[in-house]
Structure formats: structure tokens, C-alpha cells
Scaffold this active site. Structure first.
Site, PDB file in Angstrom:
ATOM      1  N   ARG A 109       0.883  -1.176   0.000  1.00  0.00           N
ATOM      2  CA  ARG A 109       0.000   0.000   0.000  1.00  0.00           C
ATOM      3  C   ARG A 109       0.915   1.219   0.000  1.00  0.00           C
ATOM      4  O   ARG A 109       1.719   1.396   0.928  1.00  0.00           O
ATOM      5  CB  ARG A 109      -0.895   0.008   1.236  1.00  0.00           C
ATOM      6  CG  ARG A 109      -1.497   1.386   1.492  1.00  0.00           C
ATOM      7  CD  ARG A 109      -2.562   1.393   2.538  1.00  0.00           C
ATOM      8  NE  ARG A 109      -3.751   0.699   2.077  1.00  0.00           N
ATOM      9  CZ  ARG A 109      -4.944   0.813   2.652  1.00  0.00           C
ATOM     10  NH1 ARG A 109      -5.103   1.583   3.706  1.00  0.00           N
ATOM     11  NH2 ARG A 109      -5.987   0.150   2.185  1.00  0.00           N
ATOM     12  N   HIS A 136      -7.533   0.721  -6.058  1.00  0.00           N
ATOM     13  CA  HIS A 136      -7.717  -0.128  -4.870  1.00  0.00           C
ATOM     14  C   HIS A 136      -8.420  -1.425  -5.315  1.00  0.00           C
ATOM     15  O   HIS A 136      -9.562  -1.680  -4.951  1.00  0.00           O
ATOM     16  CB  HIS A 136      -8.552   0.624  -3.832  1.00  0.00           C
ATOM     17  CG  HIS A 136      -8.467   0.078  -2.447  1.00  0.00           C
ATOM     18  ND1 HIS A 136      -7.697  -1.017  -2.115  1.00  0.00           N
ATOM     19  CD2 HIS A 136      -9.070   0.472  -1.291  1.00  0.00           C
ATOM     20  CE1 HIS A 136      -7.831  -1.264  -0.828  1.00  0.00           C
ATOM     21  NE2 HIS A 136      -8.647  -0.381  -0.307  1.00  0.00           N
ATOM     22  N   GLN A 139     -10.231  -3.973  -2.843  1.00  0.00           N
ATOM     23  CA  GLN A 139     -11.475  -3.449  -2.290  1.00  0.00           C
ATOM     24  C   GLN A 139     -12.647  -3.757  -3.220  1.00  0.00           C
ATOM     25  O   GLN A 139     -13.714  -4.215  -2.776  1.00  0.00           O
ATOM     26  CB  GLN A 139     -11.349  -1.924  -2.111  1.00  0.00           C
ATOM     27  CG  GLN A 139     -12.610  -1.260  -1.609  1.00  0.00           C
ATOM     28  CD  GLN A 139     -12.939  -1.644  -0.185  1.00  0.00           C
ATOM     29  OE1 GLN A 139     -12.126  -1.505   0.706  1.00  0.00           O
ATOM     30  NE2 GLN A 139     -14.147  -2.139   0.033  1.00  0.00           N
ATOM     31  N   ASP A 231     -17.172   7.236  -0.640  1.00  0.00           N
ATOM     32  CA  ASP A 231     -15.856   7.132   0.001  1.00  0.00           C
ATOM     33  C   ASP A 231     -15.526   8.513   0.565  1.00  0.00           C
ATOM     34  O   ASP A 231     -16.213   9.503   0.250  1.00  0.00           O
ATOM     35  CB  ASP A 231     -14.816   6.679  -1.045  1.00  0.00           C
ATOM     36  CG  ASP A 231     -13.429   6.420  -0.454  1.00  0.00           C
ATOM     37  OD1 ASP A 231     -13.307   6.320   0.790  1.00  0.00           O
ATOM     38  OD2 ASP A 231     -12.457   6.323  -1.229  1.00  0.00           O
ATOM     39  N   CYS A 271     -16.282   1.904   1.406  1.00  0.00           N
ATOM     40  CA  CYS A 271     -15.112   1.046   1.621  1.00  0.00           C
ATOM     41  C   CYS A 271     -14.575   1.174   3.045  1.00  0.00           C
ATOM     42  O   CYS A 271     -13.854   0.292   3.506  1.00  0.00           O
ATOM     43  CB  CYS A 271     -14.029   1.377   0.613  1.00  0.00           C
ATOM     44  SG  CYS A 271     -13.486   3.091   0.666  1.00  0.00           S
ATOM     45  N   ARG A 299     -13.622  -8.349   2.728  1.00  0.00           N
ATOM     46  CA  ARG A 299     -12.216  -8.126   2.379  1.00  0.00           C
ATOM     47  C   ARG A 299     -11.404  -9.383   2.725  1.00  0.00           C
ATOM     48  O   ARG A 299     -10.521  -9.790   1.970  1.00  0.00           O
ATOM     49  CB  ARG A 299     -11.645  -6.922   3.146  1.00  0.00           C
ATOM     50  CG  ARG A 299     -12.219  -5.569   2.775  1.00  0.00           C
ATOM     51  CD  ARG A 299     -11.827  -5.136   1.377  1.00  0.00           C
ATOM     52  NE  ARG A 299     -10.395  -5.086   1.171  1.00  0.00           N
ATOM     53  CZ  ARG A 299      -9.578  -4.070   1.515  1.00  0.00           C
ATOM     54  NH1 ARG A 299     -10.080  -2.996   2.076  1.00  0.00           N
ATOM     55  NH2 ARG A 299      -8.277  -4.119   1.275  1.00  0.00           N
TER      56      ARG A 299
HETATM   57  N1   CP Z   1     -11.040   0.008   2.958  1.00  0.00           N
HETATM   58  C1   CP Z   1      -9.744  -0.052   3.338  1.00  0.00           C
HETATM   59  O1   CP Z   1      -8.853  -0.318   2.535  1.00  0.00           O
HETATM   60  O2   CP Z   1      -9.536   0.165   4.660  1.00  0.00           O
HETATM   61  P1   CP Z   1      -8.138   0.343   5.375  1.00  0.00           P
HETATM   62  O3   CP Z   1      -7.581   1.686   4.963  1.00  0.00           O
HETATM   63  O4   CP Z   1      -8.460   0.292   6.842  1.00  0.00           O
HETATM   64  O5   CP Z   1      -7.212  -0.760   4.968  1.00  0.00           O
HETATM   65  N1  NVA Z   2      -9.878   6.777  -0.961  1.00  0.00           N
HETATM   66  C1  NVA Z   2      -9.461   6.376   0.356  1.00  0.00           C
HETATM   67  C2  NVA Z   2      -9.691   4.914   0.552  1.00  0.00           C
HETATM   68  C3  NVA Z   2      -9.286   4.385   1.893  1.00  0.00           C
HETATM   69  C4  NVA Z   2      -9.474   2.901   1.994  1.00  0.00           C
HETATM   70  C5  NVA Z   2      -7.989   6.729   0.552  1.00  0.00           C
HETATM   71  O1  NVA Z   2      -7.207   6.551  -0.390  1.00  0.00           O
HETATM   72  O2  NVA Z   2      -7.638   7.197   1.625  1.00  0.00           O
END
Ligand code: CP
Ligand code: NVA
Length: 313
Positions: A109, A136, A139, A231, A271, A299
Site C-alpha cells: 500500500r 484499490h 477493495q 468514500d 469502503c 475483504r
Molecule cells: N477500505 C480499506 O482499505 O480500509 P483500510 O484503509 O483500513 O485498509
Molecule cells: N480513498 C481512500 C480509501 C481508503 C481505503 C484513501 O485513499 O484514503
């Protein structure tokens, strides 16, 4: 059930998957979830290990990947860039080559999507995108599993995405046509999805004979929707814009009034993490149409399927 292996080594983008591969992941997710709920042992990754690099925060992704590996018979290692040589400038290519000598897979990530592509290029082991600024994919696989659970089908459904044209929105735009879903996106001007994403998604939707609408009207997007999705208004890395965004997105809240435009049996997805009172009202988030915690649970099941299919070879 036999496992259909994925044609690509990595899962960096939803674009790495074709329709059949998405369907296979969903089928394997259901099988793995069934075994898990029945406390059946299933160890396709016995003795295998996953390295997890996080340069952004996470609750769901970190816990579901880590515990998912454990449940599949393997192990997961959390790699914090500030404690490793990554934070001291060791190149992505060298990191990829070294980690490939120890591990069987890497989940990452981070901010730049190109960093994940470079990691995948130099790693001989599968690389899984756990979120970048652009996408993502894991997700969206869990989201599709949740929709299949609730609606029994994906084909022909309409998803309305209300809010920022961000990473989650981008992956959804690639996924919807692949599973023959229609999609409408409502974002304020200046926050619509990037042109390259819109062009690709429009091309996919044209080929699939599905709809891909981008509008500034949340009501138009939500009209007759089967799923309303939202989101956060400020994603990770955009914290400094948070106050400005709160003003510009004020009309883009998923709330009781907006749900009136959608189908009566519309489900609401997010999400997570959510900000009640911003992109979603507390009443909708905690109301009967919300499936957000089933979505979060999925997930785990969806990623166990992705891990098994990529690393179980
Ligand atoms: N939805 C999601 O990816 O959550 P986190 O940021 O907690 O991993
Ligand atoms: N769009 C958000 C998603 C978090 C899971 C971010 O990138 O922070």
C-alpha cells in the site's frame, strides 16, 4: 471446486483481470468463506509467506491480509518502510529482487501507482496492490462479492458512486463494465475521475454495452440505482485539503434524501473508514440499507481467494 489460476503474475490493477478471472475469484471467495464459517481447515499456502509494505495507514487491509495468510496456512510479515532500508533509499528494484529471495508474495500500500508497477516488474513473486493513489483493486473484488451476496447477480445492476473521483472510484470504473454493471458517478467539477481513467472505462463500457455516466448531479447518478457507493472526500495524502473539500463536496453527501432517488431496495456501500456527517449521514451509515460491515468482512474472504490464486501455484 478446482482453482482457476490467474493469467497475470500480479494484481496491480483491476485491468489485470478479465471477466472470467473476476468470476473465478468470487467463486473461490465463496468457497473459502464457506470453509471458514464451517471451521474446515484449508491450507493451500502452507509454509508460504507474504511481505506487507505499508507507507499509508490501514486497518482493514492490514488485518485481513495478515489474518488471511494465517488462515490459509501461511505467514505474513508487516514491513514498515521507516524500519527497513526502503526508508533509507534502497531502490524499489533492489527491494523487489531481495524480497523475492525470501518471500512468496508481496502486498504493498503506497502513494505512487508507478512504484507498485516497478516493484512488480522486478519481483519474481506475485505483487498485490493494497491501495495506491490511483487504484484499490482488492477493495472492489470484496465489493463485488458483497453485491453478489445481496443481489444474487451483478449483470445489469446500476452502481452510483457519489463523491471524489479517487482510487476506489477508478477501480470501480474499470470493474463495472467487466462484470456488465452500469455505473454513474457524481463528483463536483474539479474532482471528476482523471481523463485517462474515464477514457479507458468508457471504452470498456462501450465494448460491454453497459453505461458509464459522469455527472455533477448526485440525484441523477442515484436515479434508480441498485447500489449507492461513497468514500471519503479527502483520501490519504490529501489531509491538507480536507477543509476546502468539505465545502466543495457538501452537496455530495449520501443521506436519506438522496436515497429517495434510488431503487427502494438499494444497498449502501462504503469502503471505510467513514466520516459520518460528511460523505455519509449517520442515519444511512447505520441504517437498514447499509451493508458496510458485511463489505468489510468480505475483504478477508476475497483476499484469501486472491492470495490462494496468485500464490498457491
Ligand atoms: N477500505 C480499506 O482499505 O480500509 P483500510 O484503509 O483500513 O485498509
Ligand atoms: N480513498 C481512500 C480509501 C481508503 C481505503 C484513501 O485513499 O484514503
Amino acid at each position: 471446486m478446482s482453482m482457476v489460476h490467474l493469467s497475470k503474475k500480479d494484481l496491480v490493477s483491476i485491468l489485470d483481470l478479465n471477466k472470467e478471472e473476476i468470476e473465478s475469484i468470487l467463486n473461490v471467495s465463496e468457497m473459502i468463506r464457506h470453509k471458514h464459517k464451517n471451521r474446515e481447515m484449508f491450507f493451500p499456502l502452507l509454509g508460504k509467506s507474504l511481505g506487507m509494505i505499508f507507507t499509508k495507514s490501514s486497518t482493514r487491509t492490514r488485518v485481513s491480509f495478515e489474518i488471511g495468510m494465517f488462515q490459509l496456512g501461511g505467514a505474513a510479515l508487516y514491513l514498515n518502510p521507516t524500519d527497513t532500508q526502503i526508508g533509507r533509499g534502497e531502490t524499489i528494484a533492489d527491494t523487489a529482487r531481495v524480497l523475492s529471495r525470501y518471500l512468496d508474495g508481496i502486498m504493498i500500500r503506497t502513494y505512487k501507482h508507478s512504484d507498485v508497477l516497478e516493484l512488480a516488474q522486478y519481483a519474481s513473486i506475485p505483487v498485490i496492490n493494497g491501495l495506491t493513489d490511483d487504484e484499490h483493486p482488492c477493495q472492489i473484488i470484496a465489493d463485488l462479492l458483497t453485491i453478489k451476496d445481496k443481489k444474487k447477480t451483478l449483470k445489469g445492476l446500476k452502481v452510483a458512486y457519489i463523491g471524489d473521483g479517487n482510487n476506489v472510484c477508478n477501480s470501480w470504473m474499470y470493474a463495472a463494465p467487466k462484470v456488465e454493471m452500469n455505473m454513474a458517478i457524481a463528483s463536483p467539477l474539479g474532482y471528476v475521475p482523471a481523463k485517462n481513467v474515464t477514457d479507458k472505462a468508457t471504452e470498456l463500457a462501450y465494448a460491454a454495452k453497459t453505461q458509464m455516466l459522469i455527472t455533477q448531479s448526485p440525484e441523477e447518478a442515484a436515479k434508480d440505482a441498485d447500489i449507492i457507493y461513497t468514500d471519503v472526500w479527502a483520501s490519504m495524502g490529501q489531509e491538507a485539503e480536507s477543509e476546502k473539500r468539505k465545502k466543495e463536496f457538501a452537496r455530495y453527501q449520501v443521506n436519506e434524501a438522496l436515497l429517495k432517488s434510488a431503487k427502494k431496495d438499494c444497498i449502501v456501500m462504503h469502503c471505510l473508514p467513514a466520516h459520518r456527517g460528511e460523505e455519509i449521514s449517520a442515519g444511512v451509515m447505520d441504517g437498514p440499507q447499509s451493508v458496510v460491515f458485511d463489505q468489510a468482512e468480505n475483504r478477508l474472504h476475497a483476499q484469501k481467494a486472491i492470495l490462494s490464486l496468485l500464490m498457491g501455484k
